[in-house]
Each structure stands twice: as C-alpha cells, then as structure tokens.
Motif scaffolding. Sequence first.
Motif, PDB file in Angstrom:
ATOM      1  N   PRO A 145       0.830  -1.205   0.000  1.00 28.19           N
ATOM      2  CA  PRO A 145       0.000   0.000   0.000  1.00 28.19           C
ATOM      3  C   PRO A 145       0.868   1.260   0.000  1.00 28.19           C
ATOM      4  N   PRO A 146       0.316   2.394  -0.453  1.00 29.45           N
ATOM      5  CA  PRO A 146       1.087   3.647  -0.446  1.00 29.45           C
ATOM      6  C   PRO A 146       1.503   4.030   0.978  1.00 29.45           C
ATOM      7  N   SER A 147       2.629   4.742   1.081  1.00 26.98           N
ATOM      8  CA  SER A 147       3.066   5.242   2.396  1.00 26.98           C
ATOM      9  C   SER A 147       2.107   6.345   2.834  1.00 26.98           C
ATOM     10  N   GLY A 148       2.106   6.628   4.136  1.00 25.37           N
ATOM     11  CA  GLY A 148       1.247   7.695   4.653  1.00 25.37           C
ATOM     12  C   GLY A 148      -0.222   7.343   4.507  1.00 25.37           C
ATOM     13  N   CYS A 149      -0.985   8.223   3.874  1.00 24.10           N
ATOM     14  CA  CYS A 149      -2.410   7.983   3.649  1.00 24.10           C
ATOM     15  C   CYS A 149      -2.578   7.032   2.464  1.00 24.10           C
ATOM     16  N   ARG A 161      -4.834   8.553  -5.250  1.00 23.26           N
ATOM     17  CA  ARG A 161      -6.030   8.816  -6.064  1.00 23.26           C
ATOM     18  C   ARG A 161      -6.778  10.063  -5.614  1.00 23.26           C
ATOM     19  N   CYS A 162      -6.161  10.817  -4.718  1.00 22.58           N
ATOM     20  CA  CYS A 162      -6.841  11.964  -4.104  1.00 22.58           C
ATOM     21  C   CYS A 162      -6.371  13.277  -4.725  1.00 22.58           C
ATOM     22  N   LYS A 163      -7.325  14.094  -5.172  1.00 20.22           N
ATOM     23  CA  LYS A 163      -6.942  15.368  -5.811  1.00 20.22           C
ATOM     24  C   LYS A 163      -6.498  16.423  -4.791  1.00 20.22           C
ATOM     25  N   TYR A 164      -6.736  16.148  -3.501  1.00 13.25           N
ATOM     26  CA  TYR A 164      -6.321  17.097  -2.455  1.00 13.25           C
ATOM     27  C   TYR A 164      -4.999  16.703  -1.801  1.00 13.25           C
ATOM     28  N   ALA A 165      -4.333  15.661  -2.315  1.00  9.02           N
ATOM     29  CA  ALA A 165      -3.133  15.130  -1.656  1.00  9.02           C
ATOM     30  C   ALA A 165      -2.038  16.199  -1.513  1.00  9.02           C
ATOM     31  N   CYS A 172       0.813  13.966   3.162  1.00  9.02           N
ATOM     32  CA  CYS A 172      -0.006  12.761   2.973  1.00  9.02           C
ATOM     33  C   CYS A 172       0.851  11.545   2.633  1.00  9.02           C
ATOM     34  N   ALA A 173       2.017  11.788   1.999  1.00 11.07           N
ATOM     35  CA  ALA A 173       2.908  10.688   1.621  1.00 11.07           C
ATOM     36  C   ALA A 173       3.772  10.231   2.797  1.00 11.07           C
ATOM     37  N   ILE A 174       3.900  11.101   3.809  1.00 15.73           N
ATOM     38  CA  ILE A 174       4.823  10.815   4.919  1.00 15.73           C
ATOM     39  C   ILE A 174       4.085  10.344   6.168  1.00 15.73           C
ATOM     40  N   GLU A 175       2.959  10.976   6.433  1.00 18.69           N
ATOM     41  CA  GLU A 175       2.293  10.826   7.729  1.00 18.69           C
ATOM     42  C   GLU A 175       0.950  10.109   7.570  1.00 18.69           C
ATOM     43  N   ILE A 176       0.705   9.089   8.382  1.00 21.35           N
ATOM     44  CA  ILE A 176      -0.607   8.419   8.373  1.00 21.35           C
ATOM     45  C   ILE A 176      -1.606   9.334   9.084  1.00 21.35           C
ATOM     46  N   PRO A 218     -19.640  16.297  15.906  1.00 21.02           N
ATOM     47  CA  PRO A 218     -20.164  15.350  16.895  1.00 21.02           C
ATOM     48  C   PRO A 218     -20.543  14.007  16.251  1.00 21.02           C
ATOM     49  N   SER A 219     -19.927  12.946  16.745  1.00 23.96           N
ATOM     50  CA  SER A 219     -20.160  11.568  16.281  1.00 23.96           C
ATOM     51  C   SER A 219     -19.868  11.360  14.799  1.00 23.96           C
ATOM     52  N   HIS A 220     -19.034  12.223  14.208  1.00 23.86           N
ATOM     53  CA  HIS A 220     -18.658  12.084  12.790  1.00 23.86           C
ATOM     54  C   HIS A 220     -17.128  12.058  12.716  1.00 23.86           C
ATOM     55  N   PHE A 221     -16.580  10.875  12.410  1.00 22.56           N
ATOM     56  CA  PHE A 221     -15.145  10.640  12.471  1.00 22.56           C
ATOM     57  C   PHE A 221     -14.570  10.480  11.060  1.00 22.56           C
ATOM     58  N   THR A 222     -13.326  10.870  10.902  1.00 24.85           N
ATOM     59  CA  THR A 222     -12.633  10.612   9.638  1.00 24.85           C
ATOM     60  C   THR A 222     -11.133  10.559   9.872  1.00 24.85           C
ATOM     61  N   ALA A 223     -10.403  10.037   8.877  1.00 22.91           N
ATOM     62  CA  ALA A 223      -8.939  10.011   8.933  1.00 22.91           C
ATOM     63  C   ALA A 223      -8.442  10.744   7.685  1.00 22.91           C
ATOM     64  N   CYS A 224      -8.177  12.044   7.812  1.00 24.20           N
ATOM     65  CA  CYS A 224      -7.777  12.842   6.660  1.00 24.20           C
ATOM     66  C   CYS A 224      -7.027  14.090   7.139  1.00 24.20           C
ATOM     67  N   HIS A 225      -5.896  14.392   6.504  1.00 23.00           N
ATOM     68  CA  HIS A 225      -5.103  15.557   6.904  1.00 23.00           C
ATOM     69  C   HIS A 225      -5.799  16.884   6.627  1.00 23.00           C
TER      70      HIS A 225
END
Length: 319
Positions: free
Chosen positions: A279-283, A288-292, A296-300, A308-315
Amino acid sequence: MAVKTQKLIEVKNVKKYFPIQKKPLKAVDDLNLIINKGETVGLVGESGCGKSTAGKTIIRLLEPTAGEVLFEGENIYEFNQRQMKELRKDMQIIFQDPYASLNPRMKIEDIIGEPLDIHHLAKGKKRKERVHELLELVGLRPEHANRFPHEFSGGQRQRIGIARALAVHPKFIVCDEPISALDVSIQAQIVNLLKSLQEKMDLTYLFIAHDLSMVKYISDRILVMYLGNMVELSDSGSLYDEPLHPYTKALLSAVPIPDPTVKRERIVLEGEVPTPLSPPSGCVFRTRCKYAMERCAIEIPKWKEVKPSHFTACHLYDV
C-alpha cells in the motif's frame, strides 16, 4: 431514529494479514468500532477493500492477526473451542452467494435444522415445528422444507440462508453482501425482511454492501473502508448530507438521484486501487486523491472526531 447506546460489540485494533510471497497482505489494518445493541452498522467500500474479511474476522470465522473483539464485555479472541461453539448461538452470518452457501444435496429441512442439531436445541417433532416456524418467518411455506436448494430462486435461497442464521436465536448477525447476487427487484424485499426481523427479534446487524442507497436505507451508522483502512464513520444522515473524506465524496457522487432536476458533480477517481501487498506510504488514498499534499505521503492521518459523532482520517481536517 432513537440513538442506541447499549454496547454489544467493541472491536479494538483488529488486524487481519494474509502471508503472501513472504509479505503480509494487509486485508484489514487497525479496525476500531463499537456496535450498539439493536442497531445496524453499514460497512461500505469498493471490491477488495476488506469488508467481508472484516466481518468474518469480527465473528472469528477468520483468525485475527492482532487486536481484540469484546462481545458483551468478553474478549472472544481468547475463547477456547468449547466457548466458541457456545458463542456461535449469539453470532451468525448470512453469506453473499445464496447459490454457493446452501448444500445442494441437503433438503431445506436439514439445512435449517442443522444448527438445531449442532447445538442440541430441538429434535424430532419439535425440530420439524421449529423449521416450519422459521420458514414462515422469512416468507416461505412449511411444505418447502422437503425440497432441495435447486428448486428455489436466488431470493428464496437467501431467505433460507436467513432462516438458518435465525435458527439459534442470535443476537448479532453479519450480513455479508446479502443482496449483491440478487435481482434489483428482489433486493428491496430482502432488506425489508431484514428490517422487520430486526424489530421482531431485537437483532443487531453489521450490514456489508456496495449499494450505498440501500445501505443508507437500512443503517443507523455507516463505516467507509478503503484498502483495509477506516476512512470515515458517521450516522447515515450526516454521511450522505455532509461527507468529509474525499473517498466518501467520490463514492456518493456515483449514487444515482431519482430526480432529473437535481444535478450532482460526478467525482471520477484517477488510477487503479493500489495492491494491499504494498500500500502507499502515509495515507493509503493519497495516490487517487486530488487534495493530496506532501505530508499525505509521509504521515498516516489520525482518526479524529471532526463533528459530533462524525469521524474521519484525513489531513484536511487537522487543526
């Protein structure tokens, strides 16, 4: 919709890796999830993202690589064989393919009655009565008990699979893409059946699917996965109205809107899904992300509660 808060299952840091060519294929990487009693959690993502593997690992049909699953407070990954057999009464699965999941050499009475035999729940006349009761519960007739699977349509076979799962009075059912192999006309019937059974029998579901509109209809909360990783979790209304992660936005942009006056921008993802073997490093979504961004390549990206009660994993949502 009433919020259900009584915890039934807690999934903690669950990983499932398959050793391939001396490298681990990371099918599920660090899954964390709470499923409350009586609710339906939808699990979505494109083919090969690890949805079915996640479902089977949660109920220990597949042995985990790491992590723990607490069912009513007990870690089932520490259970011995006898304890797991007892637990099977509480945790069941409805398989994806109704053509492959029923033994063609067994009559329907024996397919549905097999769990009753294994767990010594009924025999003789009581077994027959219970099988007939289960057939009626899923919309089939008692006389169907004497037939073989090839005599039924796909939708009817899936009803038989549901009856088999219900035979042992489970508390939790993994619905592993139970409608994807069925005609569109039948899919709604099966989903409505699952909803009505949930109300009657106080069931809790993990509903795995591709069809986002169907998942919205049946689910209280929805978890989005990409390449074995969790990318977003929210109640179904918030996820559809205000998706946060770029991948979720792209998925939702592909859902048809039954109103010709409403225009929605179609987000087409570039490139292919990377292999889970490397898998790609970082995220994992960055290729495939236009906002990369560079980070994003270094850090997960960290899993965080953006609303509230809405979670995500995105820089994009790092403060």
